[in-house]
Design a protein around this motif. Structure first.
Motif, PDB file in Angstrom:
ATOM      1  N   THR A  14       4.354  -8.667   2.323  1.00 36.53           N
ATOM      2  CA  THR A  14       4.379  -7.383   1.608  1.00 36.53           C
ATOM      3  C   THR A  14       4.979  -7.545   0.216  1.00 36.53           C
ATOM      4  OG1 THR A  14       4.603  -6.144   3.682  1.00 36.53           O
ATOM      5  CG2 THR A  14       5.259  -5.015   1.654  1.00 36.53           C
ATOM      6  N   SER A  15       6.032  -8.356   0.093  1.00 39.86           N
ATOM      7  CA  SER A  15       6.650  -8.570  -1.215  1.00 39.86           C
ATOM      8  C   SER A  15       5.650  -9.190  -2.189  1.00 39.86           C
ATOM      9  CB  SER A  15       7.887  -9.468  -1.078  1.00 39.86           C
ATOM     10  OG  SER A  15       7.540 -10.813  -0.807  1.00 39.86           O
ATOM     11  N   ILE A  16       4.860 -10.133  -1.694  1.00 41.89           N
ATOM     12  CA  ILE A  16       3.863 -10.785  -2.548  1.00 41.89           C
ATOM     13  C   ILE A  16       2.759  -9.795  -2.932  1.00 41.89           C
ATOM     14  CG2 ILE A  16       2.075 -12.566  -2.591  1.00 41.89           C
ATOM     15  CD1 ILE A  16       3.910 -14.278  -0.851  1.00 41.89           C
ATOM     16  N   LEU A  17       2.320  -8.981  -1.968  1.00 38.75           N
ATOM     17  CA  LEU A  17       1.280  -7.992  -2.251  1.00 38.75           C
ATOM     18  C   LEU A  17       1.763  -6.962  -3.273  1.00 38.75           C
ATOM     19  CD1 LEU A  17      -0.157  -7.385   1.338  1.00 38.75           C
ATOM     20  CD2 LEU A  17      -1.177  -8.722  -0.524  1.00 38.75           C
ATOM     21  N   GLN A 152      10.827  -2.839  -5.491  1.00 41.58           N
ATOM     22  CA  GLN A 152      10.257  -2.977  -4.152  1.00 41.58           C
ATOM     23  C   GLN A 152       9.991  -4.442  -3.821  1.00 41.58           C
ATOM     24  OE1 GLN A 152       9.805  -0.594  -1.879  1.00 41.58           O
ATOM     25  NE2 GLN A 152      10.603   0.999  -3.208  1.00 41.58           N
ATOM     26  N   TYR A 153       9.513  -5.193  -4.805  1.00 38.47           N
ATOM     27  CA  TYR A 153       9.243  -6.616  -4.604  1.00 38.47           C
ATOM     28  C   TYR A 153      10.509  -7.362  -4.186  1.00 38.47           C
ATOM     29  CZ  TYR A 153       8.957 -11.507  -6.056  1.00 38.47           C
ATOM     30  OH  TYR A 153       9.061 -12.877  -6.113  1.00 38.47           O
ATOM     31  N   VAL A 154      11.583  -7.179  -4.935  1.00 39.59           N
ATOM     32  CA  VAL A 154      12.840  -7.874  -4.634  1.00 39.59           C
ATOM     33  C   VAL A 154      13.417  -7.395  -3.305  1.00 39.59           C
ATOM     34  CG1 VAL A 154      15.179  -8.375  -5.433  1.00 39.59           C
ATOM     35  CG2 VAL A 154      13.305  -8.255  -7.080  1.00 39.59           C
ATOM     36  N   PHE A 155      13.294  -6.095  -3.017  1.00 40.27           N
ATOM     37  CA  PHE A 155      13.805  -5.560  -1.751  1.00 40.27           C
ATOM     38  C   PHE A 155      13.107  -6.206  -0.559  1.00 40.27           C
ATOM     39  CE2 PHE A 155      13.183  -2.593   1.778  1.00 40.27           C
ATOM     40  CZ  PHE A 155      14.497  -2.386   2.159  1.00 40.27           C
TER      41      PHE A 155
END
Length: 215
Positions: A14-17, A152-155
């Motif tokens: 999900t972080s990559i997406l 959101q990516y870092v989270f």
């Protein structure tokens, strides 16, 4: 495979997406550290050398290819895409990441589980992943304001490590010969690096305010 590892894989994916969505939807990589993305590409390339020698499952192979391919695609976009690369915060992303790679490689040569080619590079990838987020966190602190997709990516990237710690705890109590102590210690170090970010992320969520990190 257990529920914690699957949750970890899904939050990592999900972080990559989320990062790919930010880059391709906004045509911008503002707030994203190229140094961190290059380190993650190196992590995946070093860790998944067993793609050429071992087959575990279709799921395992697909996930490895996705992580390698997506990390290389992100680095390519930030370096080569005619529009995306213009938004790269080069002046803020000045962390000397090659020192992290060098230190991780030296540590892998000194501290490993087996002195074999694949195990050395596996240990190198584990050590490097533990600190790969540092350039990104430094960039966010320097910029102050964090846009929603970057936050959101870092989270999700941090949440993935939390789930993997739970996975290791579960495996320790359910497997007789679980001994990946290098991954456990490195994972704890990596999760600790996210502690400050998680605190400010929670505060911003609680107050329904824009995420801001102290300079």
């Amino acid at each position: 495979m257990n529920v914690f590892r699957f949750a970890g894989d899904m939050t990592h994916l999900t972080s990559i997406l989320v990062l790919l969505l930010k880059i391709y939807a906004t045509r911008s990589c503002s707030g994203i550290s190229l140094k961190t993305q290059e380190l993650y590409a190196l992590v995946f390339l070093a860790r998944y050398l067993d793609l050429f020698t071992d087959f575990i499952s279709v799921y395992n192979t697909v996930m490895k290819l996705v992580f390698i391919g997506s990390s290389l695609a992100i680095v390519w976009c930030m370096r080569m895409h005619p529009v995306v690369r213009r938004s790269y915060n080069k002046d803020l992303d000045t962390f000397r990441h090659y020192f992290l790679a060098l230190a991780a490689f030296v540590l892998a040569l000194l501290v490993h589980e087996k002195f074999t080619f694949q195990e050395i590079f596996w240990a190198f990838s584990i050590y490097l992943e533990a600190v790969a987020i540092l350039p990104q966190l430094v960039l966010l602190q320097r910029s102050g304001n964090v846009d929603n997709l970057t936050g959101q990516y870092v989270f999700f990237l941090g949440a993935y490590r939390v789930f993997y710690i739970l996975n290791w705890i579960y495996r320790y109590f359910t497997e007789q010969h679980f001994s990946r102590w290098i991954a456990c210690i490195s994972g704890l170090v990596q999760t600790a690096l996210y502690a400050d970010f998680f605190y400010y992320y929670f505060i911003s969520w609680k107050n329904n305010a824009k995420l801001q990190l102290p300079a």
